[in-house]
Design a protein around this motif. Structure first.
Motif, PDB file in Angstrom:
ATOM      1  N   PHE A  44     -59.078  13.325 -27.308  1.00  0.00           N
ATOM      2  CA  PHE A  44     -59.203  12.367 -28.553  1.00  0.00           C
ATOM      3  C   PHE A  44     -58.001  11.929 -29.181  1.00  0.00           C
ATOM      4  O   PHE A  44     -57.314  12.794 -29.408  1.00  0.00           O
ATOM      5  N   SER A  45     -57.866  10.701 -29.176  1.00  0.00           N
ATOM      6  CA  SER A  45     -56.716   9.867 -29.998  1.00  0.00           C
ATOM      7  C   SER A  45     -57.186   9.060 -31.077  1.00  0.00           C
ATOM      8  O   SER A  45     -58.363   8.574 -30.801  1.00  0.00           O
ATOM      9  N   GLU A 102     -54.780  10.222 -15.822  1.00  0.00           N
ATOM     10  CA  GLU A 102     -55.382  10.347 -16.834  1.00  0.00           C
ATOM     11  C   GLU A 102     -55.775   8.857 -17.495  1.00  0.00           C
ATOM     12  O   GLU A 102     -54.682   8.229 -18.001  1.00  0.00           O
ATOM     13  N   LEU A 103     -56.950   8.527 -17.407  1.00  0.00           N
ATOM     14  CA  LEU A 103     -57.347   7.286 -17.750  1.00  0.00           C
ATOM     15  C   LEU A 103     -57.762   7.350 -19.376  1.00  0.00           C
ATOM     16  O   LEU A 103     -58.445   8.339 -19.791  1.00  0.00           O
ATOM     17  N   VAL A 104     -57.419   6.200 -20.080  1.00  0.00           N
ATOM     18  CA  VAL A 104     -57.677   6.181 -21.395  1.00  0.00           C
ATOM     19  C   VAL A 104     -58.432   4.977 -21.490  1.00  0.00           C
ATOM     20  O   VAL A 104     -58.596   4.014 -21.045  1.00  0.00           O
ATOM     21  N   VAL A 105     -59.506   5.074 -22.578  1.00  0.00           N
ATOM     22  CA  VAL A 105     -60.521   3.949 -22.758  1.00  0.00           C
ATOM     23  C   VAL A 105     -60.510   3.850 -24.339  1.00  0.00           C
ATOM     24  O   VAL A 105     -60.550   4.959 -25.075  1.00  0.00           O
ATOM     25  N   GLN A 158     -72.839   9.220 -25.432  1.00  0.00           N
ATOM     26  CA  GLN A 158     -71.862   7.956 -25.184  1.00  0.00           C
ATOM     27  C   GLN A 158     -70.445   8.235 -24.395  1.00  0.00           C
ATOM     28  O   GLN A 158     -69.971   7.740 -23.697  1.00  0.00           O
ATOM     29  N   ILE A 159     -70.004   9.327 -25.280  1.00  0.00           N
ATOM     30  CA  ILE A 159     -68.499   9.965 -24.887  1.00  0.00           C
ATOM     31  C   ILE A 159     -68.721  10.740 -23.421  1.00  0.00           C
ATOM     32  O   ILE A 159     -67.820  10.415 -22.713  1.00  0.00           O
ATOM     33  N   ASN A 200     -59.439  10.576 -21.925  1.00  0.00           N
ATOM     34  CA  ASN A 200     -58.987  10.273 -23.199  1.00  0.00           C
ATOM     35  C   ASN A 200     -59.715   9.057 -24.025  1.00  0.00           C
ATOM     36  O   ASN A 200     -59.511   8.203 -23.318  1.00  0.00           O
ATOM     37  N   LEU A 201     -60.293   9.369 -25.194  1.00  0.00           N
ATOM     38  CA  LEU A 201     -60.982   8.586 -25.739  1.00  0.00           C
ATOM     39  C   LEU A 201     -60.005   8.001 -27.065  1.00  0.00           C
ATOM     40  O   LEU A 201     -59.727   8.878 -27.847  1.00  0.00           O
ATOM     41  N   LEU A 202     -59.562   6.599 -26.960  1.00  0.00           N
ATOM     42  CA  LEU A 202     -58.725   6.193 -28.110  1.00  0.00           C
ATOM     43  C   LEU A 202     -59.852   5.768 -29.072  1.00  0.00           C
ATOM     44  O   LEU A 202     -60.461   4.549 -28.987  1.00  0.00           O
TER      45      LEU A 202
END
Length: 350
Positions: A3-4, A218-221, A303-304, A314-316
């Motif tokens: 988490f970011s 590592e994909l970020v959304v 949802q996450i 990684n959830l931004l």
């Protein structure tokens, strides 16, 4: 799932520039305290929409105020910069932070910004791709020389300083359209998926990337995120947030990828033809069901989980970068999310 937090540095009516900086720097320190994995800052020019024109300057300052959290860009608009400067400044921040830099990059989209720099928006993709080659060349080769259509080094040069991370800081490319995702997946460059794209579009983007990439990444959304004690409270707060500001200040002709010569989407931006010309007017139901990570803890965790299962690591979290929330209220929002949601995913890796 990591988490970011995302920080646009939007300046609301009545705020000074210093107040905007102080507000978000406190939130960055809080994010580290709460156990978030990273923070990412947005670059913008000539508008109150975001008042950080040079991300590396602010990240260097944030590096001195933190010790653990990853420090990222979300994103550097490469066509607006000399790529040699980007390679140098990113390397310096990576050193100063002890190897904590994550470099998010993209071609940009706001015609107003490109016009301010005297750059043709239709050249954005070609400029981006060439700039990326220069940055990677400087980072990975002891001696590098480049002479292209838009950029050149002239003589052979060696990058000084060099990044601390080997071979270089992690890269993420802003992408969600099928064409762009395919282009960078085939190169194995991880994507950072757009917060204004629906769940369906970002899930499809992750699927495409994982099918085509020759190596894992590592994909970020990025998502607007809000969690409340109950579904009813989340719904009420969503309506309250919408009433706080005029969305047309953000989604308008200045923020649209429009070629001033034709009045239509610039070359390479056809996928976004109407997206920024509708005043950002989307219904609360549409945002609730298709755009935002929002609800009570149970719904938000579901949802996450959907995003994680699609392939994002990684959830931004944008906890309300365009909402003029008082600092203490924003801190409560972040603390509640860290307490009620993050542990459900941290347990998975213990």
């Amino acid at each position: 799932m990591k988490f970011s937090t995302f920080h646009l540095f939007h300046r609301s009516d009545g705020q000074s520039f210093k107040e905007v900086y102080d507000y978000h720097l406190e939130l960055i320190e809080l994010a580290e305290e709460l156990g978030f994995d990273g923070v990412r800052l947005a670059e913008h020019h000539f508008r109150d929409y975001g008042v950080v024109p040079n991300l590396f300057t602010l990240l260097a300052h944030a590096a001195a105020r933190t010790s653990r959290i990853r420090l990222g860009t979300g994103i550097v608009v490469l066509p607006l910069h000399n790529p040699v400067h980007v390679a140098e400044e990113a390397a310096m921040v990576d050193l100063l932070s002890g190897g904590r830099l994550d470099l998010g990059i993209g071609r940009g989209y706001q015609s107003f910004e490109f016009e301010g720099f005297g750059i043709d928006l239709a050249e954005a993709r070609d400029r981006f791709n060439e700039a990326l080659e220069v940055i990677l060349g400087l980072w990975t080769q002891d001696v590098f020389q480049h002479e292209g259509k838009f950029y050149k080094t002239g003589a052979e040069v060696s990058l000084v300083p060099r990044p601390l991370q080997d071979p270089h800081p992690p890269l993420h490319v802003a992408a969600v359209s099928p064409e762009t995702v395919t282009m960078y997946a085939e190169r194995g460059l991880p994507i950072l998926a757009d917060p204004a794209a629906t769940f369906r579009k970002v899930v499809n983007a992750a699927k495409t990337w994982n099918e085509l990439s020759p190596k894992p990444g590592e994909l970020v959304v990025a998502r607007t995120v809000y969690v409340a004690p109950t579904l009813e409270q989340a719904r009420e707060d969503l309506a309250r947030f919408e009433a706080m500001f005029d969305r047309s200040r953000i989604f308008n002709d200045k923020s649209s990828p429009i070629d001033p010569k034709t009045g239509r989407a610039a070359q390479g931006f056809e996928y976004y033809q109407d997206r920024y010309l509708k005043g950002g007017s989307v219904s609360a139901d549409f945002r609730w069901e298709q755009l935002e990570v929002i609800g009570d803890p149970e719904r938000v965790i579901e949802q996450i989980s959907l995003l994680r299962d699609a392939g994002f690591a990684n959830l931004l979290c944008d906890f309300g970068s365009t909402r003029p929330l008082p600092l203490e209220e924003m801190k409560r929002v972040m603390r509640f999310f860290a307490r009620e949601v993050m542990p459900a995913f941290q347990r998975e890796v213990r």
